[in-house]
Design a protein around this motif. Structure first.
Motif, PDB file in Angstrom:
ATOM      1  N   PHE A  51       0.792  -1.231   0.000  1.00 44.50           N
ATOM      2  CA  PHE A  51       0.000   0.000   0.000  1.00 44.50           C
ATOM      3  C   PHE A  51       0.825   1.281   0.000  1.00 44.50           C
ATOM      4  N   VAL A  68      12.753   4.768   9.936  1.00 44.67           N
ATOM      5  CA  VAL A  68      12.114   4.644   8.620  1.00 44.67           C
ATOM      6  C   VAL A  68      10.839   5.482   8.619  1.00 44.67           C
ATOM      7  N   ASN A 181       7.047 -10.061   6.922  1.00 46.21           N
ATOM      8  CA  ASN A 181       6.706  -9.085   7.966  1.00 46.21           C
ATOM      9  C   ASN A 181       7.526  -9.292   9.238  1.00 46.21           C
ATOM     10  N   ASP A 198       4.170  -4.382  10.329  1.00 41.53           N
ATOM     11  CA  ASP A 198       2.973  -4.277   9.497  1.00 41.53           C
ATOM     12  C   ASP A 198       1.675  -4.561  10.280  1.00 41.53           C
TER      13      ASP A 198
HETATM   14  N1  LIG Z   1      10.858  -0.551  10.322  1.00 42.14           N
HETATM   15  C1  LIG Z   1      11.388  -1.050   9.199  1.00 42.14           C
HETATM   16  N2  LIG Z   1      12.715  -1.126   9.023  1.00 42.14           N
HETATM   17  C2  LIG Z   1      13.250  -1.629   7.891  1.00 42.14           C
HETATM   18  N3  LIG Z   1      12.519  -2.094   6.859  1.00 42.14           N
HETATM   19  C3  LIG Z   1      11.191  -2.047   6.963  1.00 42.14           C
HETATM   20  C4  LIG Z   1      10.544  -1.524   8.135  1.00 42.14           C
HETATM   21  N4  LIG Z   1       9.210  -1.619   7.969  1.00 42.14           N
HETATM   22  C5  LIG Z   1       9.044  -2.173   6.769  1.00 42.14           C
HETATM   23  N5  LIG Z   1      10.212  -2.442   6.147  1.00 42.14           N
HETATM   24  C6  LIG Z   1      10.420  -3.050   4.820  1.00 42.14           C
HETATM   25  O1  LIG Z   1       9.369  -2.670   3.956  1.00 42.14           O
HETATM   26  C7  LIG Z   1       8.619  -3.816   3.530  1.00 42.14           C
HETATM   27  C8  LIG Z   1       7.157  -3.469   3.476  1.00 42.14           C
HETATM   28  O2  LIG Z   1       6.719  -3.050   4.760  1.00 42.14           O
HETATM   29  P1  LIG Z   1       5.257  -3.295   5.308  1.00 42.14           P
HETATM   30  O3  LIG Z   1       4.989  -4.765   5.282  1.00 42.14           O
HETATM   31  O4  LIG Z   1       5.114  -2.606   6.606  1.00 42.14           O
HETATM   32  O5  LIG Z   1       4.425  -2.559   4.177  1.00 42.14           O
HETATM   33  P2  LIG Z   1       2.938  -2.822   3.714  1.00 42.14           P
HETATM   34  O6  LIG Z   1       2.625  -1.789   2.690  1.00 42.14           O
HETATM   35  O7  LIG Z   1       2.046  -2.851   4.870  1.00 42.14           O
HETATM   36  O8  LIG Z   1       3.100  -4.252   3.037  1.00 42.14           O
HETATM   37  P3  LIG Z   1       2.059  -5.476   2.840  1.00 42.14           P
HETATM   38  O9  LIG Z   1       0.739  -5.031   3.335  1.00 42.14           O
HETATM   39  O10 LIG Z   1       2.094  -5.770   1.367  1.00 42.14           O
HETATM   40  O11 LIG Z   1       2.635  -6.624   3.636  1.00 42.14           O
HETATM   41  C9  LIG Z   1       8.953  -4.912   4.548  1.00 42.14           C
HETATM   42  O12 LIG Z   1       8.843  -6.201   3.996  1.00 42.14           O
HETATM   43  C10 LIG Z   1      10.388  -4.563   4.918  1.00 42.14           C
HETATM   44  O13 LIG Z   1      11.261  -5.115   3.966  1.00 42.14           O
END
Ligand SMILES: Nc1ncnc2c1ncn2[C@@H]1O[C@H](COP(=O)(O)OP(=O)(O)OP(=O)(O)O)[C@@H](O)[C@H]1O
Length: 591
Positions: A51, A68, A181, A198
């Motif tokens: 997203f 981040v 995640n 996440d």
């Molecule tokens: N705090 C963090 N530090 C380092 N990398 C991060 C962090 N949070 C997220 N990431 C990286 O970013 C990627 C995506 O993060 P996240 O899963 O939070 O996003 P999302 O948009 O909710 O994804 P999805 O819903 O498709 O699982 C993670 O797989 C990780 O590689």
């Protein structure tokens, strides 16, 4: 026809042919100002989720990118949900308190450092600032030929149970645990702790009756979605079940619904999981050729017998894995080791696959690798510093997590609502036991030993349809090609998501969604004898002038299911036969 009451002027940027808005890129060097006016400098993009995008970030003036920023358009539900989960439940002091209470040295629970809003290309975005973690463990899993060392699997299970215990203590469930995640920590001792990130699907778990919710059915990542989540019910046991499917997979075996290529049809996956969980011992035996690891069978059996509203015994579960570690003479301390050896994989089905990453697979090595990769800039880099001050963060308390409008900006295919065809017969004919009416115990549709026995005795994996009597949720299908991605039920519903607001002011009898009839009744204001306007719910059969003073917008909608054969009978008679029919209150639109 519904009247467009207020078209939104600034429409979100959409990719051609897509219903979802794409997030705006943040240029490296951009300064974001959070709600407390602290400034954050955006670094390189380090991850793209379903997203939005994740950027390395540093406090303005500092050199190291040890935070981040996760940034998504305001209309985007998951980040809204995630932010509020963190703000309400997971501040650093909450986590510290929990650690103290439990006597934990570390806990893989992320926290929020700051949040704010920012306009990028005239589009309002929300952002959160979090600590930066290391590599996600899906990389090691892939590098190792789809497996992780057994010791590491058990250590991860223990750590995730700790995190679950914390999350559940706040009244929430995570609902989307998967290797992608789970991130390793950063810093000196970072490699010994895994963090569960996440929280875009976090929601309050139920402590009351088991009520399937069609709006939330199948939410999660289809491979690991729990049986309760397939029915749209948030439960603590569901989180444990998700962990169970993951650890089985991490041990190097293929889950039956993946092996049988069912992932594009959620109801088939759901059915396969029901069968799997109903006869765990033979299901697990067929997966683990060299014998089922004891903690796996113990843990899955424990999960299978939990009531939907029961608090899990986290300590009991942790002990299952701790005992296994003891037997393997393995430490539960130090860096998590992701390097496969024959010794640490005794229970895996086939011999360990050579690690394509070479000797690079310890957590420490991974951190080095991440550091090396740091200069990679995915977005346009710019020397200029755009200073953007956040606008007031509005908290839309009426926001529902289902409104997840964002398309995945990465090349990996994310399910698009436009491509879904919902069959008219949404509920398969074999569905004869409603989870709303548990047969044996009122608290749980699954706990009943009688029912379980019935399934065990009568259902073979090949011929379960007639006797299993499991109620499966609508036969939604996903386009092929997606895997490991979080999907939210709303994504499966082919509703056009315009930014327009409609006022319904007439009787509407239309079939929508899979097999639902919507009947909107206008509340009509009638003049009483003394001249005072009173409300009546008399259905209007003609379209009225929307501006007319004696009418008001619809305030209630009645939904009822079609008969299985696709026909609809009279609203009143049908109500009795359709107990799950919800009544939806429509909020009056105000200018
Ligand atoms: N705090 C963090 N530090 C380092 N990398 C991060 C962090 N949070 C997220 N990431 C990286 O970013 C990627 C995506 O993060 P996240 O899963 O939070 O996003 P999302 O948009 O909710 O994804 P999805 O819903 O498709 O699982 C993670 O797989 C990780 O590689």
């Amino acid at each position: 026809m519904p009247r467009v009451a207020k078209p939104k002027p600034a429409a979100a940027k959409k990719a051609k042919g897509k219903l979802y808005a794409m997030p705006e890129k943040l240029k490296e060097g951009t300064i974001l100002s959070d709600l407390t006016k602290t400034q954050w400098r955006i670094g390189p993009s380090i991850g793209v989720g379903g997203f939005g995008e994740i950027y390395a970030a540093s406090r303005n003036g500092e050199n190291s990118y040890n935070a981040v920023v996760k940034c998504e358009p305001h209309a985007n539900g998951p980040l809204f949900v995630e932010m509020h989960f963190y703000l309400r439940n997971a501040k650093l002091e909450d986590i510290e308190k929990f650690k103290q209470k439990r006597g934990l040295k570390s806990l893989g629970m992320p926290y929020i450092i700051a949040n704010g809003s920012v306009d990028i290309n005239s589009q309002k975005h929300r952002f959160i600032v979090m600590p930066r973690y290391g590599s996600d463990i899906s990389k090691f899993y892939a590098q190792n030929g789809k497996r992780l060392p057994e010791v590491t699997v058990y250590r991860l299970a223990i750590q995730m149970l700790d995190v679950y215990e914390f999350i559940h203590s706040t009244g929430y469930v995570h609902a989307d645990l998967k290797a992608a995640n789970i991130l390793l920590g950063m810093g000196k001792s970072g490699g010994s702790q895994a963090y569960l990130v996440d929280f875009g699907l976090a929601s309050h778990y139920t402590t009351g009756d088991f009520k399937p919710d069609p709006k939330k059915m199948h939410n999660g990542t289809i491979e690991y979605t729990s049986r309760d989540a397939h029915l749209g019910v948030a439960t603590r046991r569901a989180d444990l079940e998700i962990l169970g499917y993951n650890i089985i997979e991490w041990l190097g075996v293929e889950l039956p619904w993946i092996k049988d290529k069912l992932l594009t049809v959620p109801s088939k996956v759901q059915k396969a999981k029901e069968i799997f969980m109903a006869d765990l011992s033979s299901a697990l035996k067929s997966l683990f050729a060299k014998g089922v690891p004891v903690p796996i069978i113990d843990y899955m059996n424990y999960v299978a017998q939990l009531n939907h509203n029961e608090a899990p015994d986290y300590e009991k579960c942790r002990k299952m894995f701790l005992n296994a570690l003891k037997q393997m003479k393995a430490d539960n301390t130090g860096d998590l080791n992701f390097k496969l050896t024959a010794q640490n994989n005794s229970n895996n089905k086939s011999p360990p696959v050579k690690n394509t990453a070479g000797a690079d697979s310890t957590a420490a090595a991974s951190r080095k690798k991440i550091k090396k990769e740091e200069p990679t800039v995915m977005n346009d880099s710019s020397d200029s510093e755009d200073v953007i001050n956040d606008s007031e963060e509005e908290v839309d308390t009426k926001y529902t997590p289902r409104r997840k409008l964002q398309a995945k900006p990465s090349p990996s295919p994310r399910f698009k609502a436009t491509n879904v065809k919902l069959p008219r017969k949404a509920v398969p004919k074999q569905a004869s036991v409603s989870p709303k009416k548990p047969e044996q115990k009122k608290s749980s549709p699954r706990r009943s030993p009688l029912k379980r026995k019935k399934i065990e005795n009568n259902v073979t994996p090949k011929a379960q349809d007639a006797s299993a009597k499991i109620n499966f949720s609508p036969a939604i299908s996903l386009r092929g090609g997606r895997s490991g991605k979080t999907v939210i039920n709303d994504d499966l519903t082919p509703q056009p998501r315009s930014n327009k607001t409609y006022e319904f002011n007439f009787e509407l009898d239309v079939s929508m969604d899979a097999n639902v009839i919507v009947n909107v009744k206008r509340k009509k204001k009638v003049q009483s004898s003394n001249g005072t306007p009173t409300s009546s719910t008399k259905t209007s059969s003609s379209i009225r002038d929307l501006t007319s003073k004696d009418s008001s917008p619809a305030t209630r909608m009645k939904l009822r299911k079609l008969n299985v054969d696709g026909g609809a009978s009279s609203p009143t008679s049908n109500l009795a036969r359709s107990p799950r029919t919800p009544a939806v209150t429509v909020r009056k639109y105000r200018r």
